[in-house]
Design an enzyme around this catalytic site. Structure first.
Site, PDB file in Angstrom:
ATOM      1  N   TRP A  16       1.273  26.673 -17.026  1.00 36.78           N
ATOM      2  CA  TRP A  16       0.412  26.933 -18.172  1.00 36.78           C
ATOM      3  C   TRP A  16       0.567  28.407 -18.534  1.00 36.78           C
ATOM      4  O   TRP A  16       0.423  29.262 -17.668  1.00 36.78           O
ATOM      5  CB  TRP A  16      -1.037  26.602 -17.809  1.00 36.78           C
ATOM      6  CG  TRP A  16      -1.961  26.527 -18.969  1.00 36.78           C
ATOM      7  CD1 TRP A  16      -2.871  27.467 -19.323  1.00 36.78           C
ATOM      8  CD2 TRP A  16      -2.065  25.479 -19.922  1.00 36.78           C
ATOM      9  NE1 TRP A  16      -3.552  27.078 -20.437  1.00 36.78           N
ATOM     10  CE2 TRP A  16      -3.066  25.844 -20.841  1.00 36.78           C
ATOM     11  CE3 TRP A  16      -1.409  24.265 -20.100  1.00 36.78           C
ATOM     12  CZ2 TRP A  16      -3.429  25.042 -21.911  1.00 36.78           C
ATOM     13  CZ3 TRP A  16      -1.776  23.473 -21.161  1.00 36.78           C
ATOM     14  CH2 TRP A  16      -2.767  23.860 -22.044  1.00 36.78           C
ATOM     15  N   ALA A  45      -3.127  26.255 -12.704  1.00 33.91           N
ATOM     16  CA  ALA A  45      -3.735  27.024 -11.618  1.00 33.91           C
ATOM     17  C   ALA A  45      -4.400  26.137 -10.575  1.00 33.91           C
ATOM     18  O   ALA A  45      -4.347  26.425  -9.374  1.00 33.91           O
ATOM     19  CB  ALA A  45      -4.759  28.008 -12.190  1.00 33.91           C
ATOM     20  N   PHE A  46      -5.014  25.061 -11.016  1.00 30.69           N
ATOM     21  CA  PHE A  46      -5.763  24.205 -10.104  1.00 30.69           C
ATOM     22  C   PHE A  46      -4.881  23.598  -9.015  1.00 30.69           C
ATOM     23  O   PHE A  46      -5.359  23.259  -7.937  1.00 30.69           O
ATOM     24  CB  PHE A  46      -6.452  23.098 -10.921  1.00 30.69           C
ATOM     25  CG  PHE A  46      -7.875  22.871 -10.542  1.00 30.69           C
ATOM     26  CD1 PHE A  46      -8.843  23.825 -10.799  1.00 30.69           C
ATOM     27  CD2 PHE A  46      -8.261  21.693  -9.925  1.00 30.69           C
ATOM     28  CE1 PHE A  46     -10.164  23.618 -10.452  1.00 30.69           C
ATOM     29  CE2 PHE A  46      -9.583  21.469  -9.573  1.00 30.69           C
ATOM     30  CZ  PHE A  46     -10.532  22.437  -9.834  1.00 30.69           C
ATOM     31  N   VAL A  70      -5.420  32.182 -16.175  1.00 30.10           N
ATOM     32  CA  VAL A  70      -6.523  31.252 -16.424  1.00 30.10           C
ATOM     33  C   VAL A  70      -7.361  31.780 -17.587  1.00 30.10           C
ATOM     34  O   VAL A  70      -7.977  32.837 -17.477  1.00 30.10           O
ATOM     35  CB  VAL A  70      -7.402  31.101 -15.165  1.00 30.10           C
ATOM     36  CG1 VAL A  70      -8.528  30.114 -15.415  1.00 30.10           C
ATOM     37  CG2 VAL A  70      -6.551  30.661 -13.971  1.00 30.10           C
ATOM     38  N   ARG A  77     -15.169  26.385 -17.658  1.00 28.22           N
ATOM     39  CA  ARG A  77     -15.362  27.830 -17.665  1.00 28.22           C
ATOM     40  C   ARG A  77     -14.247  28.435 -16.830  1.00 28.22           C
ATOM     41  O   ARG A  77     -14.035  28.056 -15.687  1.00 28.22           O
ATOM     42  CB  ARG A  77     -16.721  28.192 -17.077  1.00 28.22           C
ATOM     43  CG  ARG A  77     -17.892  27.727 -17.901  1.00 28.22           C
ATOM     44  CD  ARG A  77     -18.119  28.533 -19.160  1.00 28.22           C
ATOM     45  NE  ARG A  77     -18.291  29.945 -18.815  1.00 28.22           N
ATOM     46  CZ  ARG A  77     -17.913  30.934 -19.590  1.00 28.22           C
ATOM     47  NH1 ARG A  77     -17.350  30.694 -20.746  1.00 28.22           N
ATOM     48  NH2 ARG A  77     -18.098  32.180 -19.213  1.00 28.22           N
ATOM     49  N   SER A 102      -2.749  36.173  -4.336  1.00 27.80           N
ATOM     50  CA  SER A 102      -2.996  35.653  -5.674  1.00 27.80           C
ATOM     51  C   SER A 102      -2.644  36.674  -6.749  1.00 27.80           C
ATOM     52  O   SER A 102      -3.056  37.827  -6.673  1.00 27.80           O
ATOM     53  CB  SER A 102      -4.476  35.277  -5.816  1.00 27.80           C
ATOM     54  OG  SER A 102      -4.762  34.906  -7.146  1.00 27.80           O
ATOM     55  N   HIS A 116      -1.923  40.409 -27.738  1.00 31.26           N
ATOM     56  CA  HIS A 116      -2.482  40.077 -26.422  1.00 31.26           C
ATOM     57  C   HIS A 116      -1.400  39.557 -25.491  1.00 31.26           C
ATOM     58  O   HIS A 116      -1.371  39.911 -24.300  1.00 31.26           O
ATOM     59  CB  HIS A 116      -3.598  39.047 -26.553  1.00 31.26           C
ATOM     60  CG  HIS A 116      -4.930  39.645 -26.802  1.00 31.26           C
ATOM     61  ND1 HIS A 116      -6.101  38.992 -26.508  1.00 31.26           N
ATOM     62  CD2 HIS A 116      -5.303  40.846 -27.299  1.00 31.26           C
ATOM     63  CE1 HIS A 116      -7.128  39.760 -26.828  1.00 31.26           C
ATOM     64  NE2 HIS A 116      -6.670  40.883 -27.304  1.00 31.26           N
TER      65      HIS A 116
END
Length: 160
Positions: A16, A45-46, A70, A77, A102, A116
């Site tokens: 992602w 990420a999960f 994330v 959230r 991490s 960004h």
């Protein structure tokens, strides 16, 4: 800092926002030679903690680094997701006595604009380099501890 060229690192990256996350691997391999790094991809990420756990069980790696970006997508959230992921990575590290680092960033005000994206791409390069330095430092420290553990010096620590 010197390190043994036989030291192996696993680098797990979420796909992602891959265009941003991949920069962390660029930074990581600025410091650690690519021949010492095995790269694994997960959807998001999960999934990082599960892959880290599988990699830790192999016993092949001196450290595992996990990278993700994330953002608040409106469904979950982002702080909840980030906290869950980092907690899972910490659990893997402690359960397997292995450094699990991490490079998971969670911006509060991310907008998918060229401006960004450029900022975060650059930031991930920096964070990848920092993760590499941390991976080298902790593996060196653990190796030194292991050497002491095999000698008499560790008895002083355990007696305290």
């Amino acid at each position: 800092m010197t390190h043994d060229s036989s030291t192996r690192f696993a680098f797990v990256r979420a796909r992602w926002h891959a265009d941003i996350v991949d920069r962390s691997l660029d930074g990581f391999t600025d410091v650690i030679d690519t021949s010492q790094v095995d790269v694994f991809d997960v959807p998001g990420a999960f999934e990082l903690p599960l892959m880290a756990q599988r990699l830790a069980k192999t016993g092949r790696y001196n450290a595992i680094v996990c990278a993700a970006f994330v953002v608040d997508g409106g469904i979950y959230r982002h702080d909840f997701v980030a906290r869950t992921v980092v907690d899972g990575l910490m659990r893997v590290g402690l359960d397997h006595d292995l450094p699990v680092l991490s490079v998971s960033l969670t911006p509060h005000h991310y907008q998918e604009t060229d401006h960004h994206n450029a900022i975060y791409r650059d930031h991930f390069i920096t964070k990848g380099r920092e993760a590499a330095q941390a991976a080298l430092s902790i593996t060196e420290a653990l190796d030194a501890f292991s050497l002491k553990e095999n000698g008499a010096e560790i008895s002083k620590i355990s007696a305290a």
